[in-house]
Design a protein around this motif. Structure first.
Motif, PDB file in Angstrom:
ATOM      1  N   ASN A 168       0.837  -1.207   0.000  1.00 22.73           N
ATOM      2  CA  ASN A 168       0.000   0.000   0.000  1.00 22.73           C
ATOM      3  C   ASN A 168       0.869   1.253   0.000  1.00 22.73           C
ATOM      4  OD1 ASN A 168      -1.525   2.290   1.240  1.00 22.73           O
ATOM      5  ND2 ASN A 168      -3.198   0.812   1.311  1.00 22.73           N
ATOM      6  N   ARG A 169       1.875   1.271   0.867  1.00 19.40           N
ATOM      7  CA  ARG A 169       2.756   2.442   0.958  1.00 19.40           C
ATOM      8  C   ARG A 169       3.540   2.645  -0.334  1.00 19.40           C
ATOM      9  NH1 ARG A 169       1.162   5.924   3.168  1.00 19.40           N
ATOM     10  NH2 ARG A 169      -0.634   4.836   2.391  1.00 19.40           N
ATOM     11  N   ALA A 170       4.066   1.552  -0.896  1.00 18.59           N
ATOM     12  CA  ALA A 170       4.883   1.661  -2.107  1.00 18.59           C
ATOM     13  C   ALA A 170       4.046   2.146  -3.289  1.00 18.59           C
ATOM     14  CB  ALA A 170       5.536   0.317  -2.426  1.00 18.59           C
ATOM     15  N   LEU A 171       2.858   1.556  -3.466  1.00 19.95           N
ATOM     16  CA  LEU A 171       2.000   1.960  -4.579  1.00 19.95           C
ATOM     17  C   LEU A 171       1.513   3.391  -4.411  1.00 19.95           C
ATOM     18  CD1 LEU A 171      -0.255  -1.134  -5.405  1.00 19.95           C
ATOM     19  CD2 LEU A 171       1.396  -0.013  -6.910  1.00 19.95           C
ATOM     20  N   THR A 172       1.130   3.758  -3.191  1.00 23.68           N
ATOM     21  CA  THR A 172       0.644   5.117  -2.956  1.00 23.68           C
ATOM     22  C   THR A 172       1.740   6.144  -3.216  1.00 23.68           C
ATOM     23  OG1 THR A 172      -1.070   4.441  -1.385  1.00 23.68           O
ATOM     24  CG2 THR A 172      -0.238   6.688  -1.181  1.00 23.68           C
ATOM     25  N   MET A 173       2.972   5.859  -2.775  1.00 16.66           N
ATOM     26  CA  MET A 173       4.079   6.782  -3.040  1.00 16.66           C
ATOM     27  C   MET A 173       4.311   6.928  -4.541  1.00 16.66           C
ATOM     28  SD  MET A 173       8.035   6.572  -1.725  1.00 16.66           S
ATOM     29  CE  MET A 173       7.479   6.471  -0.013  1.00 16.66           C
ATOM     30  N   PHE A 174       4.306   5.799  -5.238  1.00 23.76           N
ATOM     31  CA  PHE A 174       4.498   5.812  -6.688  1.00 23.76           C
ATOM     32  C   PHE A 174       3.406   6.633  -7.372  1.00 23.76           C
ATOM     33  CE2 PHE A 174       2.998   3.650 -10.618  1.00 23.76           C
ATOM     34  CZ  PHE A 174       4.030   4.030 -11.464  1.00 23.76           C
ATOM     35  N   PHE A 210     -10.606  -5.563  -9.652  1.00 24.70           N
ATOM     36  CA  PHE A 210     -10.257  -4.641  -8.581  1.00 24.70           C
ATOM     37  C   PHE A 210      -9.574  -3.376  -9.085  1.00 24.70           C
ATOM     38  CE2 PHE A 210     -10.622  -8.630  -6.196  1.00 24.70           C
ATOM     39  CZ  PHE A 210     -11.438  -8.211  -5.151  1.00 24.70           C
ATOM     40  N   VAL A 211      -8.894  -3.430 -10.220  1.00 25.06           N
ATOM     41  CA  VAL A 211      -8.189  -2.247 -10.727  1.00 25.06           C
ATOM     42  C   VAL A 211      -9.156  -1.138 -11.140  1.00 25.06           C
ATOM     43  CG1 VAL A 211      -8.035  -2.863 -13.186  1.00 25.06           C
ATOM     44  CG2 VAL A 211      -6.162  -1.587 -12.092  1.00 25.06           C
ATOM     45  N   PHE A 212     -10.440  -1.418 -11.162  1.00 24.33           N
ATOM     46  CA  PHE A 212     -11.453  -0.381 -11.419  1.00 24.33           C
ATOM     47  C   PHE A 212     -11.202   0.850 -10.555  1.00 24.33           C
ATOM     48  CE2 PHE A 212     -15.296   1.844 -10.244  1.00 24.33           C
ATOM     49  CZ  PHE A 212     -16.013   1.968 -11.411  1.00 24.33           C
ATOM     50  N   TYR A 251      -3.286  -6.850  -8.771  1.00 19.77           N
ATOM     51  CA  TYR A 251      -3.816  -5.486  -8.670  1.00 19.77           C
ATOM     52  C   TYR A 251      -2.687  -4.462  -8.740  1.00 19.77           C
ATOM     53  CZ  TYR A 251      -5.612  -1.325  -6.283  1.00 19.77           C
ATOM     54  OH  TYR A 251      -5.933  -0.039  -5.939  1.00 19.77           O
ATOM     55  N   GLY A 252      -1.581  -4.734  -8.047  1.00 21.39           N
ATOM     56  CA  GLY A 252      -0.452  -3.811  -8.060  1.00 21.39           C
ATOM     57  C   GLY A 252       0.134  -3.634  -9.444  1.00 21.39           C
ATOM     58  N   VAL A 259      -1.163   3.655 -14.633  1.00 26.06           N
ATOM     59  CA  VAL A 259      -0.393   4.903 -14.563  1.00 26.06           C
ATOM     60  C   VAL A 259       0.396   5.103 -15.850  1.00 26.06           C
ATOM     61  CG1 VAL A 259       1.480   6.098 -13.380  1.00 26.06           C
ATOM     62  CG2 VAL A 259      -0.265   4.896 -12.047  1.00 26.06           C
ATOM     63  N   ALA A 260       0.996   4.022 -16.360  1.00 25.91           N
ATOM     64  CA  ALA A 260       1.764   4.117 -17.610  1.00 25.91           C
ATOM     65  C   ALA A 260       0.854   4.512 -18.775  1.00 25.91           C
ATOM     66  CB  ALA A 260       2.447   2.790 -17.900  1.00 25.91           C
ATOM     67  N   ARG A 261      -0.350   3.943 -18.829  1.00 20.79           N
ATOM     68  CA  ARG A 261      -1.306   4.301 -19.889  1.00 20.79           C
ATOM     69  C   ARG A 261      -1.692   5.770 -19.796  1.00 20.79           C
ATOM     70  NH1 ARG A 261      -5.972  -0.265 -20.091  1.00 20.79           N
ATOM     71  NH2 ARG A 261      -6.633   1.020 -21.854  1.00 20.79           N
ATOM     72  N   TYR A 262      -1.845   6.256 -18.589  1.00 19.47           N
ATOM     73  CA  TYR A 262      -2.182   7.670 -18.385  1.00 19.47           C
ATOM     74  C   TYR A 262      -1.084   8.567 -18.952  1.00 19.47           C
ATOM     75  CZ  TYR A 262      -2.351  12.073 -15.754  1.00 19.47           C
ATOM     76  OH  TYR A 262      -2.343  13.399 -15.389  1.00 19.47           O
ATOM     77  N   TRP A 263       0.169   8.255 -18.658  1.00 17.50           N
ATOM     78  CA  TRP A 263       1.263   9.089 -19.133  1.00 17.50           C
ATOM     79  C   TRP A 263       1.452   8.980 -20.643  1.00 17.50           C
ATOM     80  CZ3 TRP A 263       3.549  13.212 -17.556  1.00 17.50           C
ATOM     81  CH2 TRP A 263       3.506  13.532 -16.201  1.00 17.50           C
TER      82      TRP A 263
END
Length: 279
Positions: A168-174, A210-212, A251-252, A259-263
């Motif tokens: 959770n911490r790693a994904l949120t920081m990223f 879940f990635v929704f 999910y991770g 995020v990559a698709r967004y960029w």
């Protein structure tokens, strides 16, 4: 000290079934509200925690409570109907994201101004609903998330598995760095949305898995909505639902991919349907 000042949120995951009018139509109603607030509960096998979750809703905090059952094999639907909740049943399991699509379409169709999404597994403290809704109504934010990890000792003491805390911490920081945000966490099952967010975000194009949740938040950022959070202590116990390590890993990875698709979309290198406006 006032009895309402508690050292920690109560954990009482077993409640007798009661009628939802206790929440929707309290004996001593408060001042008239200018906005229609609908709470939605995406449910799967939640018979043991449903009543406890609803019991913590402050009386008069919402105007309607919808439970969408995603093909449960227990008595979730029977209990929800006995309690007087609005109920929609998926005859077959459509997945967590597919469940939320039904939840949000109901809210749009039924005139919600503010939407509260909370998991019916009693992990999240529903007493925080009026405070989260108030931030939306004040125009401070368009999306509010309940932050389960106010501090590491608190999250772990409340039963969050260490591997889930680290991921959770790693994904949120990223995500904060990649998306220009400053959220306490991106992966909460307690969320409040302004209606305009649901009207704008093309959530029907999102995954049924879940990635929704990740896709929805990144879409909200893409369309310029303001995200914020409030602390909501986590409560892990035997009756609460939780995805396992394998599903969490999937999910991770899908979160990083989104995020990559967004960029790539933002840079004009690959246009993604997730970030195209509705219509």
């Amino acid at each position: 000290m006032s009895a309402t000042l508690l050292d920690r949120p109560p954990l009482a995951p077993t409640h007798d079934v009661f009628h939802v009018d206790r929440v929707l139509r309290p004996a001593t109603p408060g001042p008239p509200r200018a906005h229609k607030i609908i709470a939605v509960l995406p449910a799967y096998n939640a018979e043991r925690t449903l009543a406890a979750t609803i019991a913590d809703f402050p009386p008069g905090s919402v105007d309607d409570i919808l439970l969408v059952d995603d093909g449960s094999t227990d008595r979730t639907v029977a209990i929800a109907r006995e309690m007087g909740l609005s109920v929609i049943v998926h005859p077959k399991n459509r997945g967590y994201g597919g469940n939320q699509k039904t939840c949000y379409q109901y809210c749009l169709d039924n005139g919600a101004d503010v939407v509260v999404m909370i998991h019916p597994d009693y992990q999240y403290d529903a007493r925080a609903i009026p405070h989260a809704v108030g931030i939306i109504e004040l125009g401070i934010c368009d999306v509010i998330l309940g932050n389960r990890v106010r501090s590491r000792p608190e999250a772990l003491a409340c039963g969050m598995p260490w591997w889930k805390y680290i991921s959770n911490r790693a994904l949120t920081m990223f995500e904060n760095v990649a998306l220009g945000q400053n959220l306490g966490e991106f992966h909460s099952g307690f969320r409040v949305y302004r209606r305009r967010v649901l009207e704008t975000v093309p959530f029907l194009r999102n995954s049924d898995d879940f990635v929704f949740d990740t896709q929805f938040l990144i879409q909200a950022i893409h369309f310029g909505f303001r995200l914020g959070d409030i602390p909501v202590p986590v409560r892990y116990f035997d009756e609460a639902s939780s995805i396992n390590f394998r599903r969490s890993t999937k999910y991770g990875l899908e979160t990083v991919e989104t995020v990559a698709r967004y960029w790539l979309h933002r840079a004009g290198l690959w246009r993604s349907h997730l970030f195209k406006p509705n219509g």
